[in-house]
Design an enzyme around this catalytic site. Structure first.
Site, PDB file in Angstrom:
ATOM      1  CB  CYS A   1      -0.704  -0.051   1.318  1.00  0.00           C
ATOM      2  SG  CYS A   1      -1.815  -1.507   1.364  1.00  0.00           S
TER       3      CYS A   1
ATOM      4  CB  CYS B   1      -3.826   2.932   8.838  1.00  0.00           C
ATOM      5  SG  CYS B   1      -3.057   3.480  10.089  1.00  0.00           S
TER       6      CYS B   1
HETATM    7  S1  SF4 Z   1      -2.732  -3.170   7.125  1.00  0.00           S
HETATM    8 FE1  SF4 Z   1      -3.444  -1.546   5.997  1.00  0.00          FE
HETATM    9  S2  SF4 Z   1      -1.478  -0.713   5.098  1.00  0.00           S
HETATM   10 FE2  SF4 Z   1      -0.905  -2.894   5.703  1.00  0.00          FE
HETATM   11  S3  SF4 Z   1      -1.173  -4.279   4.012  1.00  0.00           S
HETATM   12 FE3  SF4 Z   1      -3.120  -4.059   5.047  1.00  0.00          FE
HETATM   13  S4  SF4 Z   1      -4.463  -2.560   4.132  1.00  0.00           S
HETATM   14 FE4  SF4 Z   1      -2.346  -2.234   3.548  1.00  0.00          FE
END
Ligand code: SF4
Length: 229
Positions: free
Chosen positions: A195, A218
């Site tokens: 991401c 997030c």
């Molecule tokens: S926790 Fe959030 S930032 Fe990390 S991989 Fe999953 S969606 Fe992406």
């Protein structure tokens, strides 16, 4: 634990305070009940460096999503060892696999928000490196805020709230503090590798996070509810 009036009073007293003063206030006001979260990808290392000079026994929480860049894990280990920090890795209770492909909000909840919410039960104050200039959603961040999480109050402390990105870089350079190696490779904000992309000159600091999805946070800084004065 401070009540709402005391938090307002303390926040007013800290108006204009530098990060070291704010951090010292938090450590002294909440002995054994304060923690710092650091992702090791940005301004958090400023606070981690300051904390190493103030009190190395304060727990430094790291959200280990299992999807950080290898450079992040290696840098975290080097930094913690160099400054003698007490880093605690928080891990998700379950492995949702590559959920980031279909439901990034849920993925962030399982890998970040829920583990932090669980960890915060033991603390009255939570320090983080959020700055007003990082994004529109962070532009009203104050030095000290009273929040509620899981039905209980928690004081959020943002010593860098009024600092700019340039202030962070100046501190790192003037103090010889090491920083995440990907910041020299075009990344301006570093999270999980699926991401995060590098940013072009002139792009917003967090433009490389969840790029093209409309997602900007997030959830770590939105799952607590700010108690208005
Ligand atoms: S926790 Fe959030 S930032 Fe990390 S991989 Fe999953 S969606 Fe992406």
């Amino acid at each position: 634990m401070l009540n709402a009036a005391q938090v307002r009073e303390q926040a007013a007293a800290l108006t204009g305070a530098d990060p070291e003063t704010t951090l010292t206030w938090a450590v002294d006001t909440f002995p054994d009940k304060v923690t710092l979260t650091v992702s090791f990808g940005g301004g958090g290392v400023v606070l981690a460096h300051l904390l190493s000079r103030i009190d190395r026994t304060v727990p430094v929480l790291f959200l280990d999503t299992a999807f950080h860049f290898p450079e992040t894990y290696a840098f975290k280990e080097r930094f913690a060892k160099r400054y003698g920090l007490k880093v605690v890795d928080l891990k998700p209770q379950t492995d949702p696999g590559p959920l980031y492909q279909t439901d990034p909000d849920r993925c962030c909840f399982i890998r970040k928000v829920e583990p932090l919410e669980r960890a915060l039960v033991g603390f009255d104050a939570w320090i983080s490196a959020v700055r007003q200039d990082q994004s529109a959603t962070r532009s009203s961040t104050e030095l000290v805020e009273l929040h509620e999480v899981g039905g209980r109050p928690i004081v959020k402390v943002f010593p860098l709230a009024h600092w700019s990105r340039a202030d962070v870089w100046r501190y790192l350079r003037e103090n010889g503090v090491p920083y995440h190696p990907l910041l020299d490779q075009g990344y301006s904000s570093i999270g999980c590798w699926p991401c995060t992309r590098p940013t072009a000159p002139g792009e917003a600091e967090r433009a490389g996070r969840w790029s093209g999805t409309g997602k900007t946070e997030c959830g770590l800084h939105t799952f607590t509810v700010k108690q208005e004065a």
